[in-house]
Design an enzyme around this catalytic site. Sequence first.
Site, PDB file in Angstrom:
ATOM      1  N   ASN A   7     -47.461   1.798  42.632  1.00 59.24           N
ATOM      2  CA  ASN A   7     -48.152   1.917  43.982  1.00 59.24           C
ATOM      3  C   ASN A   7     -48.024   3.187  44.615  1.00 59.24           C
ATOM      4  O   ASN A   7     -47.193   3.241  45.262  1.00 59.24           O
ATOM      5  CB  ASN A   7     -47.730   0.519  44.499  1.00 59.24           C
ATOM      6  CG  ASN A   7     -48.702   0.434  45.772  1.00 59.24           C
ATOM      7  OD1 ASN A   7     -49.409   1.339  46.376  1.00 59.24           O
ATOM      8  ND2 ASN A   7     -48.324  -0.650  46.647  1.00 59.24           N
ATOM      9  N   LYS A  14     -43.936   3.424  45.060  1.00 63.74           N
ATOM     10  CA  LYS A  14     -43.359   2.017  44.756  1.00 63.74           C
ATOM     11  C   LYS A  14     -43.546   1.847  43.179  1.00 63.74           C
ATOM     12  O   LYS A  14     -44.643   2.216  42.678  1.00 63.74           O
ATOM     13  CB  LYS A  14     -43.789   0.858  45.504  1.00 63.74           C
ATOM     14  CG  LYS A  14     -42.964   0.746  46.795  1.00 63.74           C
ATOM     15  CD  LYS A  14     -43.438  -0.974  47.069  1.00 63.74           C
ATOM     16  CE  LYS A  14     -43.839  -0.746  48.844  1.00 63.74           C
ATOM     17  NZ  LYS A  14     -44.664  -1.931  48.973  1.00 63.74           N
ATOM     18  N   ARG A  96     -51.956  -0.032  41.525  1.00 60.54           N
ATOM     19  CA  ARG A  96     -52.661  -0.795  42.711  1.00 60.54           C
ATOM     20  C   ARG A  96     -53.556   0.461  43.218  1.00 60.54           C
ATOM     21  O   ARG A  96     -53.026   1.320  43.454  1.00 60.54           O
ATOM     22  CB  ARG A  96     -51.671  -1.162  43.745  1.00 60.54           C
ATOM     23  CG  ARG A  96     -52.268  -1.645  45.004  1.00 60.54           C
ATOM     24  CD  ARG A  96     -51.358  -2.072  45.844  1.00 60.54           C
ATOM     25  NE  ARG A  96     -51.960  -3.001  47.120  1.00 60.54           N
ATOM     26  CZ  ARG A  96     -52.510  -2.315  48.155  1.00 60.54           C
ATOM     27  NH1 ARG A  96     -52.513  -1.024  48.428  1.00 60.54           N
ATOM     28  NH2 ARG A  96     -53.242  -3.189  49.074  1.00 60.54           N
ATOM     29  N   HIS A 185     -56.154  -7.724  50.531  1.00 60.18           N
ATOM     30  CA  HIS A 185     -54.784  -8.561  49.757  1.00 60.18           C
ATOM     31  C   HIS A 185     -55.488  -9.419  48.501  1.00 60.18           C
ATOM     32  O   HIS A 185     -54.834 -10.492  48.508  1.00 60.18           O
ATOM     33  CB  HIS A 185     -54.467  -9.736  50.983  1.00 60.18           C
ATOM     34  CG  HIS A 185     -53.753  -9.077  52.282  1.00 60.18           C
ATOM     35  ND1 HIS A 185     -53.999  -9.452  53.584  1.00 60.18           N
ATOM     36  CD2 HIS A 185     -52.927  -8.041  52.592  1.00 60.18           C
ATOM     37  CE1 HIS A 185     -53.545  -9.003  54.545  1.00 60.18           C
ATOM     38  NE2 HIS A 185     -52.837  -7.906  53.859  1.00 60.18           N
ATOM     39  N   LEU A 214     -50.103 -14.419  55.338  1.00 54.05           N
ATOM     40  CA  LEU A 214     -49.772 -14.340  56.643  1.00 54.05           C
ATOM     41  C   LEU A 214     -48.696 -13.277  56.792  1.00 54.05           C
ATOM     42  O   LEU A 214     -47.519 -13.880  56.669  1.00 54.05           O
ATOM     43  CB  LEU A 214     -49.445 -15.396  57.462  1.00 54.05           C
ATOM     44  CG  LEU A 214     -50.672 -16.599  57.364  1.00 54.05           C
ATOM     45  CD1 LEU A 214     -50.259 -17.890  58.044  1.00 54.05           C
ATOM     46  CD2 LEU A 214     -52.005 -16.301  58.027  1.00 54.05           C
ATOM     47  N   ASN A 216     -47.705  -8.905  58.312  1.00 51.15           N
ATOM     48  CA  ASN A 216     -47.951  -7.943  59.287  1.00 51.15           C
ATOM     49  C   ASN A 216     -49.473  -7.846  59.363  1.00 51.15           C
ATOM     50  O   ASN A 216     -50.148  -7.958  60.361  1.00 51.15           O
ATOM     51  CB  ASN A 216     -47.126  -6.639  59.159  1.00 51.15           C
ATOM     52  CG  ASN A 216     -47.242  -5.824  60.231  1.00 51.15           C
ATOM     53  OD1 ASN A 216     -47.406  -6.473  61.457  1.00 51.15           O
ATOM     54  ND2 ASN A 216     -47.504  -4.661  60.327  1.00 51.15           N
ATOM     55  N   ARG A 246     -53.231  -5.488  64.518  1.00 49.03           N
ATOM     56  CA  ARG A 246     -54.779  -5.278  64.524  1.00 49.03           C
ATOM     57  C   ARG A 246     -55.270  -6.368  65.478  1.00 49.03           C
ATOM     58  O   ARG A 246     -54.858  -7.677  65.388  1.00 49.03           O
ATOM     59  CB  ARG A 246     -55.278  -5.346  63.143  1.00 49.03           C
ATOM     60  CG  ARG A 246     -54.813  -4.232  62.331  1.00 49.03           C
ATOM     61  CD  ARG A 246     -55.336  -4.260  60.917  1.00 49.03           C
ATOM     62  NE  ARG A 246     -54.618  -3.649  59.965  1.00 49.03           N
ATOM     63  CZ  ARG A 246     -54.138  -4.056  58.614  1.00 49.03           C
ATOM     64  NH1 ARG A 246     -54.386  -5.279  58.272  1.00 49.03           N
ATOM     65  NH2 ARG A 246     -53.578  -3.313  57.857  1.00 49.03           N
ATOM     66  N   ASP A 287     -43.136  -8.439  65.473  1.00 53.06           N
ATOM     67  CA  ASP A 287     -42.454  -9.479  64.591  1.00 53.06           C
ATOM     68  C   ASP A 287     -42.485 -10.704  65.330  1.00 53.06           C
ATOM     69  O   ASP A 287     -41.969 -11.033  66.471  1.00 53.06           O
ATOM     70  CB  ASP A 287     -41.002  -8.977  64.165  1.00 53.06           C
ATOM     71  CG  ASP A 287     -40.433  -9.480  63.130  1.00 53.06           C
ATOM     72  OD1 ASP A 287     -40.167 -10.716  63.222  1.00 53.06           O
ATOM     73  OD2 ASP A 287     -40.271  -8.731  62.137  1.00 53.06           O
ATOM     74  N   ARG A 289     -40.305 -13.034  64.681  1.00 53.96           N
ATOM     75  CA  ARG A 289     -39.114 -13.503  65.201  1.00 53.96           C
ATOM     76  C   ARG A 289     -38.665 -13.335  66.636  1.00 53.96           C
ATOM     77  O   ARG A 289     -38.029 -13.764  67.324  1.00 53.96           O
ATOM     78  CB  ARG A 289     -37.940 -12.878  64.415  1.00 53.96           C
ATOM     79  CG  ARG A 289     -38.119 -13.596  62.897  1.00 53.96           C
ATOM     80  CD  ARG A 289     -37.285 -12.976  61.762  1.00 53.96           C
ATOM     81  NE  ARG A 289     -38.115 -11.700  61.517  1.00 53.96           N
ATOM     82  CZ  ARG A 289     -37.994 -10.907  60.230  1.00 53.96           C
ATOM     83  NH1 ARG A 289     -37.027 -11.277  59.506  1.00 53.96           N
ATOM     84  NH2 ARG A 289     -38.710  -9.891  60.095  1.00 53.96           N
ATOM     85  N   GLY A 336     -44.837 -12.786  54.879  1.00 55.59           N
ATOM     86  CA  GLY A 336     -43.802 -12.701  55.570  1.00 55.59           C
ATOM     87  C   GLY A 336     -43.821 -13.938  56.395  1.00 55.59           C
ATOM     88  O   GLY A 336     -42.751 -14.617  56.668  1.00 55.59           O
ATOM     89  N   GLU A 339     -44.392 -17.565  54.418  1.00 56.78           N
ATOM     90  CA  GLU A 339     -43.030 -17.938  53.621  1.00 56.78           C
ATOM     91  C   GLU A 339     -42.047 -18.661  54.437  1.00 56.78           C
ATOM     92  O   GLU A 339     -41.172 -19.059  54.251  1.00 56.78           O
ATOM     93  CB  GLU A 339     -42.795 -16.804  52.550  1.00 56.78           C
ATOM     94  CG  GLU A 339     -43.953 -16.546  51.464  1.00 56.78           C
ATOM     95  CD  GLU A 339     -43.460 -15.240  50.660  1.00 56.78           C
ATOM     96  OE1 GLU A 339     -42.406 -15.043  50.640  1.00 56.78           O
ATOM     97  OE2 GLU A 339     -44.595 -14.690  50.345  1.00 56.78           O
ATOM     98  N   ASN A 340     -42.066 -17.791  55.727  1.00 53.50           N
ATOM     99  CA  ASN A 340     -40.511 -17.786  56.444  1.00 53.50           C
ATOM    100  C   ASN A 340     -40.884 -18.676  57.904  1.00 53.50           C
ATOM    101  O   ASN A 340     -39.932 -19.145  58.226  1.00 53.50           O
ATOM    102  CB  ASN A 340     -40.010 -16.461  56.831  1.00 53.50           C
ATOM    103  CG  ASN A 340     -39.772 -15.703  55.411  1.00 53.50           C
ATOM    104  OD1 ASN A 340     -38.994 -16.353  54.825  1.00 53.50           O
ATOM    105  ND2 ASN A 340     -40.321 -14.590  55.221  1.00 53.50           N
TER     106      ASN A 340
HETATM  107  P1  AMP Z   1     -45.001  -8.866  55.750  1.00 55.86           P
HETATM  108  O1  AMP Z   1     -46.167  -7.719  56.175  1.00 55.86           O
HETATM  109  O2  AMP Z   1     -45.902  -9.804  54.455  1.00 55.86           O
HETATM  110  O3  AMP Z   1     -43.987  -8.157  55.123  1.00 55.86           O
HETATM  111  O4  AMP Z   1     -44.805  -9.833  56.690  1.00 55.86           O
HETATM  112  C1  AMP Z   1     -43.999  -9.258  58.005  1.00 55.86           C
HETATM  113  C2  AMP Z   1     -43.999 -10.258  59.027  1.00 55.86           C
HETATM  114  O5  AMP Z   1     -43.508 -11.507  58.600  1.00 55.86           O
HETATM  115  C3  AMP Z   1     -42.929  -9.606  60.112  1.00 55.86           C
HETATM  116  O6  AMP Z   1     -43.662  -8.921  61.010  1.00 55.86           O
HETATM  117  C4  AMP Z   1     -42.547 -11.024  60.794  1.00 55.86           C
HETATM  118  O7  AMP Z   1     -43.626 -11.600  61.732  1.00 55.86           O
HETATM  119  C5  AMP Z   1     -42.772 -12.198  59.564  1.00 55.86           C
HETATM  120  N1  AMP Z   1     -41.580 -12.673  59.147  1.00 55.86           N
HETATM  121  C6  AMP Z   1     -40.635 -12.081  58.255  1.00 55.86           C
HETATM  122  N2  AMP Z   1     -39.661 -12.687  58.495  1.00 55.86           N
HETATM  123  C7  AMP Z   1     -39.554 -14.103  58.893  1.00 55.86           C
HETATM  124  C8  AMP Z   1     -38.969 -14.916  59.390  1.00 55.86           C
HETATM  125  N3  AMP Z   1     -37.613 -15.011  58.837  1.00 55.86           N
HETATM  126  N4  AMP Z   1     -39.234 -15.658  60.264  1.00 55.86           N
HETATM  127  C9  AMP Z   1     -40.359 -15.583  60.980  1.00 55.86           C
HETATM  128  N5  AMP Z   1     -41.126 -14.651  60.659  1.00 55.86           N
HETATM  129  C10 AMP Z   1     -40.960 -13.700  59.728  1.00 55.86           C
END
Ligand code: AMP
Length: 407
Positions: A7, A14, A96, A185, A214, A216, A246, A287, A289, A336, A339-340
Amino acid sequence: MKILVLNAGSSSCKYKLYDMADQSVLCSGLVERIGDPQTGNLTHKIAPDTDKEEKIAREKVFPDHAVAIREVIDLITDPQKGVIKDIKEIAVIGHRVLHGGFYQTEPALVDSKTKDTIRKAFPLGPLHNPANLTGIEVAEKLFPGVPNVAVFDTAFGMKMPKEAYTYALPQDLCEELQIRRYGFHGTSHTYLTHRGAAFVGKKLEDFNCITLHLGNGSSLGCVKNGRCFDTSMGLTPLEGLIMGTRCGSIDPAIVPYLIQQKGMSPEEVDTLMNKKSGLLGLCGKTDLRDIHKMAKEGDESAKLAESMLIRSIKKMLGAFFFLLEGKVDALIFSAGIGENDDLIRARVVEGLEGLGICLDSKKNATRSGEERAISTDDSKIKILIIPTNEELQIALTAQEVLAKSKK
Ligand code: AMP
């Protein structure tokens, strides 16, 4: 069979090398600051995410992608620490590529026509496509005899019916400028669809789902009979849901209004909507969190950002649920946030029990990196968490394209 996934970004690259016998990752890495005359970094991991993981870090100047990838080859084939003896062991390289433009509907073996397609789509993917093409051209030189496959992130969305991808603008203009909904995506939505069908034990062609990528950047995929039926992102990744920075879908008339009232240039409006809006524009953070913490402490802007994000996801989910006439096998959360973040997941599906979408709160709150169901056992529609794996999907697609090319 060994497959390398590349990528290439404008200043980064990457990579992941797979052994497709068991889909294990032999090594992976990231080169950053390519083209920076001061310094660059390479982080190489052998057997990543296993108890045998070993990390090698190198700091040196990488004037261009060719130097960076040559360094990667040295590491991969190193007599002591290498994971293969010779680059000839690599059966195919999967790249990619962001944008395939108006006509490219499938991943493709790289030849001069494919490279032309990528070049023609430069205006549609000005940041990514030139870098992706550089990655391919460097790979052609440094891995002589190894075939390359371009895996387009837009390929998933190219399967949409015409009424889903057409914008209600003058059609001659859309044709001339290749304006349509492409969706992004795509590699992730493809992976989630395949894994989701396998999880619920259905054939791909009988499987309907809504994929919620879901992160960033966020997008929802509406999948009917295993194919994209609609998607939330559009001509660019700006459309659809509220994202980290965005704005997602807004009244398009806001654009001329900003230009008229503030004298902004098109580039300034573009930056405003892509880099300074979304969660950041609402509460100063991207973020979730941080946003959850602020909301818990009573910050009103963070509470609003949370509620608006959930509302934007739920509205799109509702639209796709109706498009599928309620015949949905699974909702699949990923990336992110998906999953979390159990709080976002819970609030997105809150109150939908009457539609057969029933969350098991205990399963939802349990953390795990595994594919899993978080719906109740008797939920008509399964709610799944599937960690996305775009690199593995690229490897699988490259393998498939290679096999077809040999027939
Ligand atoms: P990604 O673009 O898929 O890497 O997702 C990044 C976003 O996932 C971050 O900006 C967070 O908003 C969210 N994220 C990542 N880890 C967690 C977590 N443990 N709890 C809540 N949100 C998370």
